[in-house]
Design an enzyme around this catalytic site. Structure first.
Site, mmCIF file in Angstrom:
data_model
loop_
_atom_site.group_PDB
_atom_site.id
_atom_site.type_symbol
_atom_site.label_atom_id
_atom_site.label_comp_id
_atom_site.label_asym_id
_atom_site.label_seq_id
_atom_site.Cartn_x
_atom_site.Cartn_y
_atom_site.Cartn_z
ATOM 1 N N TYR A 18 0.630 -1.074 0.014
ATOM 2 C CA TYR A 18 -0.232 0.243 -0.120
ATOM 3 C C TYR A 18 1.232 1.799 0.091
ATOM 4 C CZ TYR A 18 -4.137 -3.426 1.069
ATOM 5 O OH TYR A 18 -4.889 -4.074 1.099
ATOM 6 N N LYS B 292 3.407 -14.871 2.854
ATOM 7 C CA LYS B 292 3.626 -15.737 1.552
ATOM 8 C C LYS B 292 5.237 -16.212 1.245
ATOM 9 C CE LYS B 292 1.826 -18.446 -1.707
ATOM 10 N NZ LYS B 292 0.452 -19.241 -1.296
ATOM 11 N N ASP C 125 -3.184 -18.126 1.531
ATOM 12 C CA ASP C 125 -3.992 -18.591 1.386
ATOM 13 C C ASP C 125 -4.513 -19.679 2.959
ATOM 14 O OD1 ASP C 125 -1.776 -19.706 1.025
ATOM 15 O OD2 ASP C 125 -1.945 -20.773 -0.982
ATOM 16 N N ASP D 95 -5.219 -6.534 6.061
ATOM 17 C CA ASP D 95 -6.690 -6.096 5.039
ATOM 18 C C ASP D 95 -8.206 -6.773 4.588
ATOM 19 O OD1 ASP D 95 -8.506 -4.440 4.246
ATOM 20 O OD2 ASP D 95 -7.039 -3.360 2.908
ATOM 21 N N ASP E 221 -11.270 -8.627 7.552
ATOM 22 C CA ASP E 221 -12.719 -8.753 6.957
ATOM 23 C C ASP E 221 -13.377 -9.572 6.871
ATOM 24 O OD1 ASP E 221 -12.276 -5.899 6.959
ATOM 25 O OD2 ASP E 221 -12.327 -5.616 4.652
#
Length: 358
Positions: A143, A192, A224, A248, A252
């Site tokens: 970001y 990851k 994942d 992020d 959620d």
């Protein structure tokens, strides 16, 4: 008794409605415990664009830096979809986090026993309660990385760069380890590392730091797999620490496991006690002005403000207990009401929680 000053950014959509209820609860706490709370109104997001032409005016940043904490509603909406990228309402959030040094986002994902049936996860998996804390790095990663357009193999392409320094990983990991120490002493680091070099540095740094916290059990999951495990067996988690983008997404997902995104607060922290407090949901422009938004996430964010920025644990617990008491009494807003249940308005739910505080 204390005197405290807050910068208030009501924002867009339902932001003004839910922030009003959060402020009302803080005022009630002030009356009950003898504190004085003062509020400086500031603009950011779409409202700031309309008023000043910029998503994050300089005077908003100055007011925030002068305050004991920042209260934020929500920013954004389709009205500003065509605004240039650097001035989109959401860029105000990134600017605030960067300029205020808020690198750690704490997002609790909690299921209240009274709402356990609202979770989309089977009851035999979720049980009667859930309590996960996601610690998300907030000012690094993709970001904030280098971005732009260039001529590529297939013509024009866009790129965004993921980059983390060892210092950035260490400081967010320290927050996560400290949180784990006062909870169940279990930390899951999500990365990851099988693909990304930045994740390999992340995992190496977390592994090194684990030696300083021998009481904490540390495990590592690829993002994942972590997303799958949150649905398959969410109760296996206690504290999760992860990067900006992964956090992020996973926070959620965790919010939906609890049954409603309208229930979950967050705290964005840096060094020291200063922080910014906001619900994790968005501006919900489709229901703005209808008086049906759930204010509980904002109200619980005020509890986090009292706990982390002001170190007023008794006052924070009073808000949390008032919310629990209100839910146990059967009061619901539309997003958490079952079929046939009466749904309270935003203002009515806020009033019920303030009554419980009395």
């Amino acid at each position: 008794m204390g005197n405290y000053q807050f910068a208030v950014i009501r924002g867009d959509g339902i932001g003004p409605e839910i922030v009003e209820e959060g402020i009302a609860v803080l005022k009630k706490i002030g009356e009950k415990f003898g504190h004085t709370f003062s509020f400086t109104e500031c603009l950011a997001g779409g409202a700031a664009i309309d008023a000043t032409g910029h998503c994050l005016p300089e005077d908003t940043v100055a007011a925030a830096k002068a305050a004991d904490a920042v209260i934020l509603g929500a920013v954004g909406g389709p009205k500003w979809d065509n605004v240039p990228g650097n001035e989109r309402p959401e860029r105000a959030l990134l600017g605030l986090r960067e300029q205020l040094g808020l690198y750690a986002n704490l997002r609790p994902a909690i299921i209240h026993q009274a709402l356990s049936q609202a979770s989309p996860i089977k009851q035999e998996i979720i049980g009667d309660s859930l309590d996960i804390l996601i610690v998300r790095e907030l000012t690094g990663g993709i970001y904030f990385g280098e971005r732009g357009y260039r001529e590529g193999k297939y013509g024009q392409e866009a790129y965004d760069t993921e980059a983390y320094s060892e210092m950035e990983v260490r400081r967010i990991a320290k927050k996560a380890f400290e949180a784990a120490m006062v909870r169940k002493k279990h930390l899951t680091s999500v990365d990851k590392a099988n693909v990304l070099e930045s994740s390999r540095l992340w995992r190496k740094t977390i592994t090194q730091m684990a030696a300083d916290y021998p009481e904490v059990t540390v495990d590592h999951l690829y993002v994942d797999n972590a997303a799958m495990q949150l649905v398959r067996d969410p109760k296996q988690f206690d504290v999760i620490v992860t990067s900006n983008m992964f956090g992020d997404i996973l926070s959620d997902e965790a919010s939906q496991i609890t049954g409603s995104i309208g229930m979950l607060p967050s705290a964005s922290l840096g060094e020291g006690s200063f922080g910014m407090y906001e619900p994790i949901h968005g501006s919900a422009p489709d229901i703005a002005g209808k008086g049906i938004a759930n204010p509980i996430a904002t109200i619980l964010s005020m509890a986090m403000l009292l706990r982390y920025s002001l170190h007023l644990e008794q006052e924070a617990c009073a808000i949390e207990e008032a919310v629990t008491q209100t839910l146990n009494a059967g009061f619901r807003t539309a997003d958490i009401a079952a079929a046939g249940e009466t749904a309270l308005s935003t203002q009515e739910m806020g009033a019920k929680i303030r009554e419980a505080l009395s």
